[in-house]
Write a protein that holds these residues in place. Structure first.
Motif, PDB file in Angstrom:
ATOM      1  N   GLU A 419       4.794  -7.390   9.724  1.00  0.00           N
ATOM      2  CA  GLU A 419       3.940  -6.279   9.295  1.00  0.00           C
ATOM      3  C   GLU A 419       2.813  -6.788   8.402  1.00  0.00           C
ATOM      4  N   VAL A 421       0.468  -7.707   5.443  1.00  0.00           N
ATOM      5  CA  VAL A 421       0.697  -7.940   4.014  1.00  0.00           C
ATOM      6  C   VAL A 421      -0.634  -8.302   3.365  1.00  0.00           C
ATOM      7  N   ARG A 422      -0.917  -7.690   2.219  1.00  0.00           N
ATOM      8  CA  ARG A 422      -2.180  -7.918   1.521  1.00  0.00           C
ATOM      9  C   ARG A 422      -1.922  -8.599   0.171  1.00  0.00           C
ATOM     10  N   ASP A 425       0.452  -7.117  -2.716  1.00  0.00           N
ATOM     11  CA  ASP A 425       1.727  -6.565  -2.254  1.00  0.00           C
ATOM     12  C   ASP A 425       2.875  -7.464  -2.707  1.00  0.00           C
ATOM     13  N   ARG A 449       6.882  -4.714   0.211  1.00  0.00           N
ATOM     14  CA  ARG A 449       6.571  -3.518  -0.564  1.00  0.00           C
ATOM     15  C   ARG A 449       5.060  -3.428  -0.765  1.00  0.00           C
ATOM     16  N   ARG A 450       4.471  -2.453  -0.095  1.00  0.00           N
ATOM     17  CA  ARG A 450       3.033  -2.240  -0.263  1.00  0.00           C
ATOM     18  C   ARG A 450       2.793  -1.595  -1.632  1.00  0.00           C
ATOM     19  N   THR A 451       1.776  -2.054  -2.337  1.00  0.00           N
ATOM     20  CA  THR A 451       1.556  -1.635  -3.718  1.00  0.00           C
ATOM     21  C   THR A 451       0.152  -1.066  -3.921  1.00  0.00           C
ATOM     22  N   GLY A 454      -2.254  -3.889  -3.731  1.00  0.00           N
ATOM     23  CA  GLY A 454      -2.710  -4.208  -2.380  1.00  0.00           C
ATOM     24  C   GLY A 454      -3.763  -3.227  -1.911  1.00  0.00           C
ATOM     25  N   ASP A 455      -3.585  -1.954  -2.261  1.00  0.00           N
ATOM     26  CA  ASP A 455      -4.603  -0.946  -1.931  1.00  0.00           C
ATOM     27  C   ASP A 455      -5.933  -1.303  -2.594  1.00  0.00           C
ATOM     28  N   GLU A 458      -7.577  -4.126  -0.864  1.00  0.00           N
ATOM     29  CA  GLU A 458      -8.134  -3.678   0.412  1.00  0.00           C
ATOM     30  C   GLU A 458      -9.451  -2.925   0.199  1.00  0.00           C
TER      31      GLU A 458
END
Length: 495
Positions: A419, A421-422, A425, A449-451, A454-455, A458
């Motif tokens: 999946e 990943v940024r 994250d 775990r998206r955080t 990470g947002d 992005e």
């Protein structure tokens, strides 16, 4: 008419890296745009210098000389020199490099845009060096190099008088920020998506000396630990003289303060420590390490060591090796002593021959490599959560891996999950292999775990290139990518 572009070149310690974030913020606030990484130069080039190397000035003038033909071919191009070397050499810079437009010091970085404009209008160099801090740097605009991790200065300057260090003379006496101001900055950063903060100071745990509160830094750690959304707190660098038990307790009892400590040693010899004017001795240093390990058995401890200080005997050096064996550092930043103009140590008798220093240095490095590898091997089989970073793994593209930092700040390379990943994250992985300077997780990630971080990364990278966002660097860590020289702060250990 397109906006003028800028480039900031940073040398030296983490404080310089943080100052460069402020310089970038000031320039962007004044309408400049960061030059793309693939651009052939910029309209304004700023050198944020370091004065601690013996040949720091020669390197600066060499780099300035390379810009002469570029400046001749680019009408309106300006060159500015700031930082510690500018504070130290002042008018000398313009005399040796008359094509420089602006020289500013460590205390007035906020004046850079004004000085550039003055130089443009007057068509002559502007040199402005002040002797004391005009504005605390953290009140200035900032262009943070990371969307997910940030430096936060708690103080500037240093009250120590180490004989090998010129930093106090150039940065001035220690000045502390109000706790409320520090916490407000951390809260603002967290609201923007930052999940990791590194509290920064020349001697970070002397924080509170302005108000006579020896426990102020421990209280600050605990207060920062209550900020909702802040997942990781680090600090750099403390001084053994000022390291108190309440800080150890705060680290152990505050869940989001990481069990990672950078504690500069410099030498294991009491005789050399006295000559360095380091106000602790071997027993005191090892006592701190013992207390930290008792409170946090999993703590990763790193250090700085200078080899070949004037007068160092073989017996003195053996004492350093003894401390390294006892302390079992996860990593050590080791330096060969070099004369620093303007420091007492540069004039001391007993300067050690280069060949002897080199031989001792190699022995120290070999011992520490062995210990680092043994300590890293203890991590194999552990499952940890890694904060995904950008720019940490040089071979990530070739190996199809990603990289990040464990809670104890060890570098971890891991298999790229299926999946997306940024950077920013969190990825849960099992350590399967250890090398002296990194860990490897070769199995599929147990969880991603998206955080909010990470947002934030992005959003920043989705912005148009014209906004000057540029290329993000990795986490602000010891030896961060933006640092040109291996360097750290606490105890004036930049080498």
């Amino acid at each position: 008419m397109s906006a003028r572009t800028y480039e900031v070149r940073t040398y030296g310690c983490q404080m310089n890296v943080h100052d460069s974030e402020r310089l970038s913020g000031l320039l962007e606030d004044a309408g400049y745009v960061r030059a793309p990484s693939d651009a052939d130069g910029a309209d304004v080039v700023v050198f944020n210098t370091c004065a601690v190397r013996e040949n720091a000035d020669n390197r600066l003038y060499g780099n300035l000389g390379q810009l002469v033909p570029k400046k001749a071919a680019r009408p309106g191009m300006q060159i500015a020199v700031g930082g510690c070397l500018a504070q130290k050499d002042r008018d000398t810079i313009v005399k040796r490099a008359p094509w420089v437009d602006v020289v500013f010091g460590t205390h007035n970085i906020g004046q850079l845009p004004v000085l550039l404009e003055r130089a443009r209008i007057a068509e002559e160099a502007q040199v402005e060096i002040v002797e004391s801090l005009e504005t605390f740097p953290s009140t200035l605009p900032s262009r943070r190099e990371s969307a997910y991790a940030a430096w936060v200065a708690v103080s500037v300057g240093c009250n120590n008088t180490c004989t090998f260090c010129i930093v106090p003379a150039l940065r001035g006496k220690e000045k502390d920020r109000r706790p409320g101001d520090v916490l407000a900055e951390v809260e603002a950063l967290v609201s923007e998506g930052v999940v990791e903060v590194t509290l920064l100071g020349q001697n970070v745990n002397a924080y509170g000396s302005d108000i006579g509160d020896r426990e102020a830094f421990g209280k600050l750690l605990r207060a920062a630990g209550t900020i909702d959304g802040l997942e990781r707190i680090r600090f750099t660098s403390p001084h053994p003289r000022d390291f108190t038990d309440d800080v150890i307790a705060a680290m152990a009892e505050t869940p989001n303060v990481m069990h990672q400590l950078h504690m500069p040693l410099q030498s294991g010899s009491d005789t050399v420590l006295k000559a360095m004017r380091r106000s602790y001795r071997q027993d005191r240093y090892l006592g701190i390490i013992e207390k930290v390990r008792a409170a946090m058995p999993d703590a990763a401890i790193t250090t700085d060591i200078i080899v070949g200080f004037p007068g160092e005997t073989e017996e003195d050096f053996e004492q350093t090796l003894h401390v390294v064996r006892e302390a079992r550092f996860a990593q050590a930043f080791t330096f060969q002593y070099s004369k620093r103009p303007g420091t007492p140590a540069a004039e001391m008798d007993g300067q050690i021959p280069k060949a002897v220093v080199q031989q001792r240095y190699e022995r120290l490095v070999a011992l520490q490599e062995e210990i680092s590898w043994e300590e890293n091997k203890k991590q194999v089989g552990r499952t940890i959560e890694v904060l995904v970073a950008e720019g940490e793994g040089r071979k990530d593209d070739a190996t199809r891996r990603l990289s990040g930092r464990a809670p104890d700040n060890r570098l971890v390379h891991f298999e790229r999950p299926d999946e997306p990943v940024r950077p920013g994250d969190m990825v849960t992985v099992e350590i399967t292999y250890a090398a002296p300077h990194h860990l490897l997780a070769e199995k599929p990630a147990a969880a991603v775990r998206r955080t909010r971080a990470g947002d934030a990364w992005e959003r920043r990278n989705a912005a148009p290139a014209a906004t000057g966002t540029g290329v993000m660097l990795g986490l602000p860590t010891i030896g961060a990518p933006a640092v040109t020289e291996p360097a750290s702060l606490g105890g004036c250990s930049v080498q």
